[in-house]
Motif scaffolding. Structure first.
Motif, PDB file in Angstrom:
ATOM      1  N   TYR A  15       0.829  -1.209   0.000  1.00  0.00           N
ATOM      2  CA  TYR A  15       0.000   0.000   0.000  1.00  0.00           C
ATOM      3  C   TYR A  15       0.862   1.256   0.000  1.00  0.00           C
ATOM      4  O   TYR A  15       0.428   2.319  -0.438  1.00  0.00           O
ATOM      5  CB  TYR A  15      -0.932  -0.004   1.213  1.00  0.00           C
ATOM      6  N   GLU A  16       2.089   1.139   0.493  1.00  0.00           N
ATOM      7  CA  GLU A  16       2.988   2.295   0.582  1.00  0.00           C
ATOM      8  C   GLU A  16       3.811   2.488  -0.681  1.00  0.00           C
ATOM      9  O   GLU A  16       4.524   3.494  -0.807  1.00  0.00           O
ATOM     10  CB  GLU A  16       3.925   2.134   1.786  1.00  0.00           C
ATOM     11  N   GLN A  17       3.738   1.559  -1.617  1.00  0.00           N
ATOM     12  CA  GLN A  17       4.504   1.705  -2.854  1.00  0.00           C
ATOM     13  C   GLN A  17       3.940   2.846  -3.691  1.00  0.00           C
ATOM     14  O   GLN A  17       2.731   3.038  -3.779  1.00  0.00           O
ATOM     15  CB  GLN A  17       4.458   0.404  -3.665  1.00  0.00           C
ATOM     16  N   SER A  18       4.829   3.625  -4.287  1.00  0.00           N
ATOM     17  CA  SER A  18       4.399   4.766  -5.087  1.00  0.00           C
ATOM     18  C   SER A  18       3.780   4.294  -6.392  1.00  0.00           C
ATOM     19  O   SER A  18       4.114   3.229  -6.915  1.00  0.00           O
ATOM     20  CB  SER A  18       5.582   5.697  -5.376  1.00  0.00           C
ATOM     21  N   PHE A  19       2.852   5.104  -6.892  1.00  0.00           N
ATOM     22  CA  PHE A  19       2.209   4.836  -8.173  1.00  0.00           C
ATOM     23  C   PHE A  19       2.220   6.122  -8.964  1.00  0.00           C
ATOM     24  O   PHE A  19       1.723   7.150  -8.505  1.00  0.00           O
ATOM     25  CB  PHE A  19       0.769   4.350  -7.976  1.00  0.00           C
ATOM     26  N   ALA A  20       2.827   6.093 -10.172  1.00  0.00           N
ATOM     27  CA  ALA A  20       2.950   7.312 -10.981  1.00  0.00           C
ATOM     28  C   ALA A  20       2.623   6.990 -12.427  1.00  0.00           C
ATOM     29  O   ALA A  20       2.856   5.882 -12.911  1.00  0.00           O
ATOM     30  CB  ALA A  20       4.369   7.885 -10.879  1.00  0.00           C
ATOM     31  N   GLY A  21       2.106   8.011 -13.119  1.00  0.00           N
ATOM     32  CA  GLY A  21       1.714   7.814 -14.501  1.00  0.00           C
ATOM     33  C   GLY A  21       0.585   6.797 -14.544  1.00  0.00           C
ATOM     34  O   GLY A  21      -0.396   6.900 -13.845  1.00  0.00           O
ATOM     35  N   TRP A  22       0.741   5.796 -15.365  1.00  0.00           N
ATOM     36  CA  TRP A  22      -0.227   4.690 -15.402  1.00  0.00           C
ATOM     37  C   TRP A  22       0.569   3.404 -15.532  1.00  0.00           C
ATOM     38  O   TRP A  22       0.403   2.613 -16.434  1.00  0.00           O
ATOM     39  CB  TRP A  22      -1.206   4.885 -16.565  1.00  0.00           C
ATOM     40  N   ASP A  23       1.463   3.221 -14.555  1.00  0.00           N
ATOM     41  CA  ASP A  23       2.459   2.161 -14.615  1.00  0.00           C
ATOM     42  C   ASP A  23       2.186   1.125 -13.532  1.00  0.00           C
ATOM     43  O   ASP A  23       2.365   1.388 -12.343  1.00  0.00           O
ATOM     44  CB  ASP A  23       3.857   2.780 -14.432  1.00  0.00           C
ATOM     45  N   PHE A  24       1.741  -0.055 -13.950  1.00  0.00           N
ATOM     46  CA  PHE A  24       1.452  -1.147 -13.018  1.00  0.00           C
ATOM     47  C   PHE A  24       2.563  -2.184 -12.996  1.00  0.00           C
ATOM     48  O   PHE A  24       2.327  -3.345 -12.655  1.00  0.00           O
ATOM     49  CB  PHE A  24       0.132  -1.818 -13.396  1.00  0.00           C
ATOM     50  N   ALA A  25       3.775  -1.756 -13.371  1.00  0.00           N
ATOM     51  CA  ALA A  25       4.885  -2.706 -13.451  1.00  0.00           C
ATOM     52  C   ALA A  25       5.132  -3.413 -12.118  1.00  0.00           C
ATOM     53  O   ALA A  25       5.548  -4.585 -12.096  1.00  0.00           O
ATOM     54  CB  ALA A  25       6.158  -1.992 -13.907  1.00  0.00           C
ATOM     55  N   TRP A  26       4.871  -2.730 -11.004  1.00  0.00           N
ATOM     56  CA  TRP A  26       5.126  -3.297  -9.683  1.00  0.00           C
ATOM     57  C   TRP A  26       4.394  -4.623  -9.493  1.00  0.00           C
ATOM     58  O   TRP A  26       4.885  -5.542  -8.830  1.00  0.00           O
ATOM     59  CB  TRP A  26       4.716  -2.295  -8.606  1.00  0.00           C
ATOM     60  N   VAL A  27       3.200  -4.731 -10.079  1.00  0.00           N
ATOM     61  CA  VAL A  27       2.433  -5.972  -9.915  1.00  0.00           C
ATOM     62  C   VAL A  27       2.248  -6.753 -11.220  1.00  0.00           C
ATOM     63  O   VAL A  27       2.170  -7.980 -11.201  1.00  0.00           O
ATOM     64  CB  VAL A  27       1.050  -5.675  -9.274  1.00  0.00           C
ATOM     65  N   ASP A  29       4.340  -6.627 -14.167  1.00  0.00           N
ATOM     66  CA  ASP A  29       5.591  -7.150 -14.709  1.00  0.00           C
ATOM     67  C   ASP A  29       6.185  -8.239 -13.831  1.00  0.00           C
ATOM     68  O   ASP A  29       7.005  -9.039 -14.295  1.00  0.00           O
ATOM     69  CB  ASP A  29       6.612  -6.021 -14.894  1.00  0.00           C
ATOM     70  N   THR A  30       5.793  -8.269 -12.573  1.00  0.00           N
ATOM     71  CA  THR A  30       6.282  -9.307 -11.662  1.00  0.00           C
ATOM     72  C   THR A  30       5.350 -10.513 -11.618  1.00  0.00           C
ATOM     73  O   THR A  30       5.599 -11.466 -10.867  1.00  0.00           O
ATOM     74  CB  THR A  30       6.440  -8.725 -10.237  1.00  0.00           C
ATOM     75  N   GLY A  31       4.262 -10.476 -12.394  1.00  0.00           N
ATOM     76  CA  GLY A  31       3.362 -11.613 -12.473  1.00  0.00           C
ATOM     77  C   GLY A  31       2.433 -11.779 -11.290  1.00  0.00           C
ATOM     78  O   GLY A  31       1.839 -12.847 -11.104  1.00  0.00           O
ATOM     79  N   ARG A  32       2.241 -10.729 -10.517  1.00  0.00           N
ATOM     80  CA  ARG A  32       1.366 -10.823  -9.333  1.00  0.00           C
ATOM     81  C   ARG A  32      -0.096 -10.567  -9.675  1.00  0.00           C
ATOM     82  O   ARG A  32      -0.990 -10.933  -8.915  1.00  0.00           O
ATOM     83  CB  ARG A  32       1.861  -9.853  -8.258  1.00  0.00           C
ATOM     84  N   ILE A  33      -0.334  -9.895 -10.816  1.00  0.00           N
ATOM     85  CA  ILE A  33      -1.671  -9.730 -11.376  1.00  0.00           C
ATOM     86  C   ILE A  33      -1.600 -10.148 -12.838  1.00  0.00           C
ATOM     87  O   ILE A  33      -0.639  -9.831 -13.532  1.00  0.00           O
ATOM     88  CB  ILE A  33      -2.163  -8.265 -11.296  1.00  0.00           C
ATOM     89  N   ASP A  34      -2.617 -10.854 -13.276  1.00  0.00           N
ATOM     90  CA  ASP A  34      -2.681 -11.230 -14.688  1.00  0.00           C
ATOM     91  C   ASP A  34      -4.115 -11.055 -15.165  1.00  0.00           C
ATOM     92  O   ASP A  34      -5.057 -11.065 -14.367  1.00  0.00           O
ATOM     93  CB  ASP A  34      -2.232 -12.670 -14.879  1.00  0.00           C
ATOM     94  N   SER A  35      -4.279 -10.881 -16.476  1.00  0.00           N
ATOM     95  CA  SER A  35      -5.606 -10.683 -17.050  1.00  0.00           C
ATOM     96  C   SER A  35      -5.778 -11.592 -18.265  1.00  0.00           C
ATOM     97  O   SER A  35      -4.841 -11.797 -19.036  1.00  0.00           O
ATOM     98  CB  SER A  35      -5.808  -9.232 -17.473  1.00  0.00           C
ATOM     99  N   GLU A  36      -6.974 -12.090 -18.418  1.00  0.00           N
ATOM    100  CA  GLU A  36      -7.311 -12.889 -19.586  1.00  0.00           C
ATOM    101  C   GLU A  36      -7.234 -12.017 -20.835  1.00  0.00           C
ATOM    102  O   GLU A  36      -7.694 -10.869 -20.819  1.00  0.00           O
ATOM    103  CB  GLU A  36      -8.723 -13.442 -19.419  1.00  0.00           C
ATOM    104  N   PRO A  37      -6.670 -12.501 -21.946  1.00  0.00           N
ATOM    105  CA  PRO A  37      -6.547 -11.672 -23.152  1.00  0.00           C
ATOM    106  C   PRO A  37      -7.910 -11.279 -23.705  1.00  0.00           C
ATOM    107  O   PRO A  37      -8.885 -12.027 -23.617  1.00  0.00           O
ATOM    108  CB  PRO A  37      -5.809 -12.589 -24.140  1.00  0.00           C
TER     109      PRO A  37
END
Length: 254
Positions: A15-27, A29-37
Motif C-alpha cells: 500500500y505504501e509503494q508509489s504509483f505514478a503515470g499509469w504504470d502497473f509494473a510493480w504488480v 511485470d512481476t506476475g502478481r496480477i494477470d488478465s485474460e486476453p
C-alpha cells in the motif's frame, strides 16, 4: 493487525509503494496480477488508422507510456491528461517526440479547434460526444476501448464494499446510443468480461490504491477481516479471480 500472521500483514507494505503515470509494473511485470486476453488488440487496431492520419489526438494519455511506443505516428500528435500529477510525467516522455500534451479540466471543453483531428484514440478515458464531434473532421474516426461500469465488482462483493454508482450506467449499449444520437456511425462494437487474477493480497491492495474509484476511500485497515479471508482463499486456491468489463467502439463522424 498484530493478531494476524506475518505472512499476511507483510503484504500491507504494498500500500505504501508509489504509483505514478499509469504504470502497473510493480504488480503486472512481476506476475502478481494477470488478465485474460481480450478478443481484440487496441494497439493493432490503431496501426492501420495511424498510417493514414495527419493529425491525431490521444485522450487520457496517462504518463504517455503507451503513446510513446506507437509507430508510425501521424505528422501531428496531441495528447490530453486530466489527472494533474500525470501531466508533467507525460510531457517529459512525449514532448521530445514532438507530441503536445494538454492538461484537461473538462471533457466538454477541449483546447482544440473545430475539425482539427482525423483520428481520435481513447483508452479507458471519459469523453463528451458533442465535443468529439466538434474537434473531428467529417469522416474522422474514434477508436476507444472503455472500462464498463461493472468492472471488477467482484472485489467490492468480496470486501463487502458498496459499488461506485457513478459509473454503473456506463455500458456498451449506452455508449453506442450516445454516439449515434450525436450523428456518429458505428463501425464496430464489441464487449468482453475477461478474468482478472490476483496471486497475492498485496497485489490487490496495490490495485485498490491505484484504482481509487473502485472503492472510494479504501484503506487496508478498514477491510482487514475481509482481506484476510481473501488471503486465505488465495492460500487455498492459488489466486483470487474477478471479472473485468471491457468494450470496444470504432465510430466515424458524419
Amino acid at each position: 493487525m498484530s493478531v494476524y500472521p506475518i505472512e499476511f500483514t507483510q503484504y500491507f507494505a504494498d500500500y505504501e509503494q508509489s504509483f505514478a503515470g499509469w504504470d502497473f509494473a510493480w504488480v503486472h511485470d512481476t506476475g502478481r496480477i494477470d488478465s485474460e486476453p481480450l478478443d481484440w488488440s487496441y494497439v493493432s487496431l490503431l496501426t492501420s488508422q495511424m498510417a493514414s492520419a495527419n493529425c491525431m489526438l490521444d485522450m487520457g494519455t496517462g504518463g504517455g507510456e503507451l503513446l510513446s511506443m506507437l509507430r508510425p505516428l501521424p505528422r501531428q500528435v496531441f495528447a490530453t491528461e486530466a489527472y494533474t500529477p500525470n501531466v508533467p510525467i507525460a510531457r517529459k516522455r512525449l514532448e521530445p517526440l514532438g507530441i503536445t500534451v494538454a492538461a484537461l479540466e473538462r471533457d466538454d471543453d477541449l483546447p482544440f479547434t473545430e475539425g482539427q483531428f482525423d483520428l481520435v484514440i481513447n483508452r479507458h478515458e471519459s469523453y463528451d460526444p458533442a465535443e468529439l464531434w466538434r474537434i473531428m473532421k467529417p469522416g474522422a474516426r474514434l477508436i476507444t476501448q472503455q472500462v464498463g461500469g461493472t468492472d471488477c465488482t467482484g472485489i467490492n462483493d468480496a470486501l463487502g464494499a458498496p459499488y461506485n454508482d457513478e459509473f454503473r450506467h456506463w455500458t456498451l449499449a449506452f455508449a453506442v446510443e450516445q454516439l449515434q444520437k450525436q450523428g456518429f456511425r458505428i463501425i464496430r462494437q464489441q464487449e468482453q468480461f475477461p478474468i482478472q487474477r490476483f496471486y497475492d493480497i498485496g497485489a490487490l491492495i496495490y490495485y485498490l490504491k491505484a484504482i481509487e474509484w473502485q472503492i472510494p476511500g479504501f484503506e487496508p485497515a478498514l477491510y482487514i477481516e475481509q482481506l484476510y479471508s481473501i488471503h486465505l482463499h488465495i492460500a487455498s486456491h492459488g489466486y483470487f479471480d474477478v471479472r473485468q468489463d471491457r468494450f470496444l467502439l470504432i465510430a466515424e463522424r458524419g
